[in-house]
Design an enzyme around this catalytic site. Structure first.
Site, PDB file in Angstrom:
ATOM      1  CG  ASP A 147      -2.325   0.107   1.015  1.00  0.00           C
ATOM      2  OD1 ASP A 147      -2.727   1.113   0.431  1.00  0.00           O
ATOM      3  OD2 ASP A 147      -3.059  -0.821   1.396  1.00  0.00           O
ATOM      4  CG  ASP A 249      -5.057   4.865   0.990  1.00  0.00           C
ATOM      5  OD1 ASP A 249      -5.909   3.977   1.154  1.00  0.00           O
ATOM      6  OD2 ASP A 249      -5.083   5.951   1.603  1.00  0.00           O
ATOM      7  CD  GLU A 303      -9.023   3.519  -1.690  1.00  0.00           C
ATOM      8  OE1 GLU A 303      -8.348   4.530  -1.533  1.00  0.00           O
ATOM      9  OE2 GLU A 303      -9.869   3.114  -0.876  1.00  0.00           O
ATOM     10  CG  HIS A 370      -8.900  -2.752   4.159  1.00  0.00           C
ATOM     11  ND1 HIS A 370      -8.720  -2.715   2.780  1.00  0.00           N
ATOM     12  CD2 HIS A 370      -8.590  -1.521   4.606  1.00  0.00           C
ATOM     13  CE1 HIS A 370      -8.320  -1.503   2.434  1.00  0.00           C
ATOM     14  NE2 HIS A 370      -8.227  -0.765   3.520  1.00  0.00           N
ATOM     15  CG  ASP A 371     -11.659   0.474   3.292  1.00  0.00           C
ATOM     16  OD1 ASP A 371     -11.181   0.524   4.439  1.00  0.00           O
ATOM     17  OD2 ASP A 371     -11.080   0.936   2.292  1.00  0.00           O
TER      18      ASP A 371
HETATM   19  C1  NOJ Z   1      -8.640   3.930   1.896  1.00  0.00           C
HETATM   20  C2  NOJ Z   1      -8.296   2.761   2.731  1.00  0.00           C
HETATM   21  O1  NOJ Z   1      -8.697   1.578   2.068  1.00  0.00           O
HETATM   22  C3  NOJ Z   1      -8.991   2.943   4.062  1.00  0.00           C
HETATM   23  O2  NOJ Z   1      -8.874   1.801   4.872  1.00  0.00           O
HETATM   24  C4  NOJ Z   1      -8.422   4.151   4.738  1.00  0.00           C
HETATM   25  O3  NOJ Z   1      -9.158   4.405   5.925  1.00  0.00           O
HETATM   26  C5  NOJ Z   1      -8.486   5.382   3.847  1.00  0.00           C
HETATM   27  N1  NOJ Z   1      -8.102   5.110   2.491  1.00  0.00           N
HETATM   28  C6  NOJ Z   1      -7.583   6.469   4.374  1.00  0.00           C
HETATM   29  O4  NOJ Z   1      -6.240   6.136   4.130  1.00  0.00           O
END
Ligand code: NOJ
Ligand code: CA
Length: 597
Positions: A147, A249, A303, A370-371
């Site tokens: 990442d 990210d 992302e 993971h989100d």
């Molecule tokens: C995207 C990431 O996937 C997430 O987990 C994170 O909280 C935010 N970006 C901020 O970096």
């Protein structure tokens, strides 16, 4: 929408991560458009190249280090733990591991707040542990993608500590400041902030700093060439160690107008879209490509994919020399904020995005990360009767679509949401700060908890379920986040021994994808678009054609095979013992078939 409803919804759906999904109606593509986009039998030109891009043919396993394997009993997963499980990763057949951030971090947002980009988080181990992990992966033919979190750093990064100490600090311009003597800064919203305010007043220099995530994640100033060079050097540091790429990210948010003009019409609902694609975004990416990426054979994935298909292409059109692929939020966004979703929406979204990359560019595919909540709890049926077949169906879907599949760790076992009942069980900054906001507004806490049970990011972050021993074999100590009690039946050891398990189905699906390039490159054509229960499509490459039929429901369904399709009684994949035949297929609940024609 009332403040309360916003307080409930925004932290959960992570509007910054999902609101960029809105596509102008004019870009909606139908199955017919898809057919028109590529002539049947036409192949991606890459197939004709002598050396295909490895990142198109790989399958990425997204691994959340905090939750994978603890090696020292402190309850936190670590790098040595991952190294102990390399043979497991090899057994899956995945070609690439994407590690969520492992850099030094105070963990306000589980590593997405980095205090030193060249150090390993002590909880995760040492640089020697990292080198050993990279070597072990490479020895097994598995690549490693890291990442890259450079929209913001941690407020505990040395740059920020210096920047906030004085207005004349050499690092001041690494961040965005608004001197208080100019009055209150123009409104900007933040996704994790307890007041939704992206400006944090800092008394040390009587100024506000910008943070579009939590106040411990100050935004980096990409207008400053020195900052950009720092990022290039950080990238080179890791690439020179031999890593194989970066997942960028929140990159669509890095570019900002440093004068912060008022943004009329900016609201708590639309701010993510408004921040998207600021000035010079693509200049920054082309600079990164020129300065860094073009010197290495690595992959990069953004992302998010912008607000529409046109913007998505700007990231990945090979002639522009920016990134290799992007993944859109619209797929995981289907059904967010509601208890159900419509299969026709899922089909429409995946079909539209496939068509966008039919001729040029490349995309990643995912149903969870993971989100997001667990994919089987969201898109399948996680009740005991249907968890396994629906997880198998979802893995079949991901591994038979065009693009690079991203499989989120634990989905190969069919891991599910956890159903916490108290806020004390949650660890995610989004859930906790959202709760603070809700309380300060006198909102409905029971409704908030109910919503978290369905949508919280902690659902997908619970420890990996290895076996039936205490804490599922994840740790000998107290896990940082509770283990899902269903680990006694849903775990790697039990599933490994069961030839009919979700795990062994995943391995089989991986083999099928690797053996048949039609599943990587073949043209995708949606069939029976309006069917509310069956997702059926063909993949075609040259003379090879495959039919995929997926019963997205917990009921038996019948599906009339189009008269143009002749079945031959063969299946590469079937998640039930019996293969339906005839002109009308009788499908079991969540049955998933991949049949060569
Ligand atoms: C995207 C990431 O996937 C997430 O987990 C994170 O909280 C935010 N970006 C901020 O970096
Ligand atoms: Ca540990």
């Amino acid at each position: 929408m009332t403040h309360f409803r916003l307080a409930l919804i925004l932290p959960l759906c992570l509007s910054l991560l999902t609101a960029c999904n809105q596509q102008p109606a004019t870009e909606t593509t139908t199955a017919a458009d898809t057919t028109a986009a590529t002539t049947p039998g036409q192949t991606d030109t890459t197939v004709l190249n002598k050396k295909p891009d490895w990142w198109k043919e790989t399958v990425v396993y997204q691994l959340y280090p905090r939750s994978f394997q603890d090696s020292n009993g402190d309850g936190v997963g670590d790098l040595k733990g991952i190294s102990q499980r390399l043979d497991y990763l090899k057994s899956l057949g995945v070609g690439t591991v994407w590690l969520n951030p492992i850099y030094a971090s105070p963990n306000d947002d589980n590593g997405y707040d980095i205090s030193d980009y060249r150090q390993i988080m002590p909880e995760f181990g040492t640089m020697a542990d990292f080198d050993a992990l990279l070597k072990g992966l490479h020895q097994r033919g598995i690549k490693l993608v890291m990442d890259l979190v450079v929209n913001h750093s941690s407020d505990e990064h040395a740059w920020f500590k210096s920047a906030r100490s004085s207005r004349t600090s050499p690092y001041r311009d690494y961040y965005y400041w608004w001197p208080a003597e100019k009055g209150t800064p123009p409104a900007r919203y933040s996704t994790f902030d307890v007041k939704k305010n992206a400006w944090q007043y800092d008394s040390l220099t009587n100024s506000y700093y910008l943070h579009i995530f939590s106040k411990k994640q100050p935004d980096l100033n990409w207008n400053n060439p020195k900052l950009r060079q720092e990022v290039h050097n950080i990238m080179r540091f890791w690439l020179d160690k031999g890593i194989d790429g970066f997942r960028m990210d929140a990159f669509q948010f890095v570019a900002k107008d440093p004068t912060f003009p008022p943004m009329p019409g900016l609201t708590e609902q639309n701010f993510a879209n408004a921040y998207n694609h600021g000035p010079h975004l693509h200049d920054y990416l082309q600079e990164i490509n020129r300065e860094v990426l073009s010197h290495y054979n690595v992959m990069t994935v953004a992302e998010g994919a912008g607000r529409n298909l046109t913007e998505a292409h700007l990231f990945v059109d090979p002639t522009r020399k920016e990134l290799d692929m992007t993944y859109h939020f619209e797929g995981t966004g289907v059904g967010s904020n509601s208890d159900t979703y419509k299969l026709t929406d899922l089909k429409r979204v995946f079909t539209k995005w496939d068509s966008a990359f039919a001729q040029k560019g490349w995309q990643g595919l995912d149903l969870g990360n993971h989100d997001q909540p667990r994919m089987v709890s969201k898109f399948g049926d996680d009740s005991p009767a249907f968890r396994a077949p629906s997880a198998k169906l979802l893995n079949t879907f991901l591994l038979t679509m065009r693009g690079t599949p991203y499989c989120y760790s634990g989905d190969e076992l069919g891991m599910t949401n956890i159903n916490f009942t108290t806020i004390a069980d949650y660890r995610d900054v989004a859930a906790l700060n959202g709760y603070q906001l809700l309380k300060s507004q006198g909102g409905n806490q029971a409704a908030y908890l109910k919503s978290l049970r369905r949508f919280s990011r902690d659902n997908s972050r619970t420890p990996f379920q290895w076996d039936t021993t205490a804490h599922a074999g994840f740790t000998t100590g107290t896990p940082w986040l509770k283990v899902n009690p269903n680990y006694l039946t849903v775990n790697e050891a039990v599933e490994d021994q069961d030839p009919t398990s979700v795990l062994n189905h995943f391995r089989q699906a991986m083999r099928v994808r690797q053996q048949h390039p039609v599943l990587v490159y073949g043209q995708y054509q949606l069939l029976d678009a309006a069917n509310p229960h069956i997702y059926a499509y063909t993949r075609t490459q040259g003379a090879e054609k495959v039919l995929v039929v997926l019963n997205f429901s917990s009921e038996k369904r019948s599906w009339p095979v189009p008269t143009t399709i002749k079945l031959n009684g063969k299946a590469w994949l079937n998640n039930y013992p019996t293969l339906p035949a005839g002109s009308v297929l009788q499908l079991a609940p969540w049955q998933a078939l991949v049949m060569p024609l």
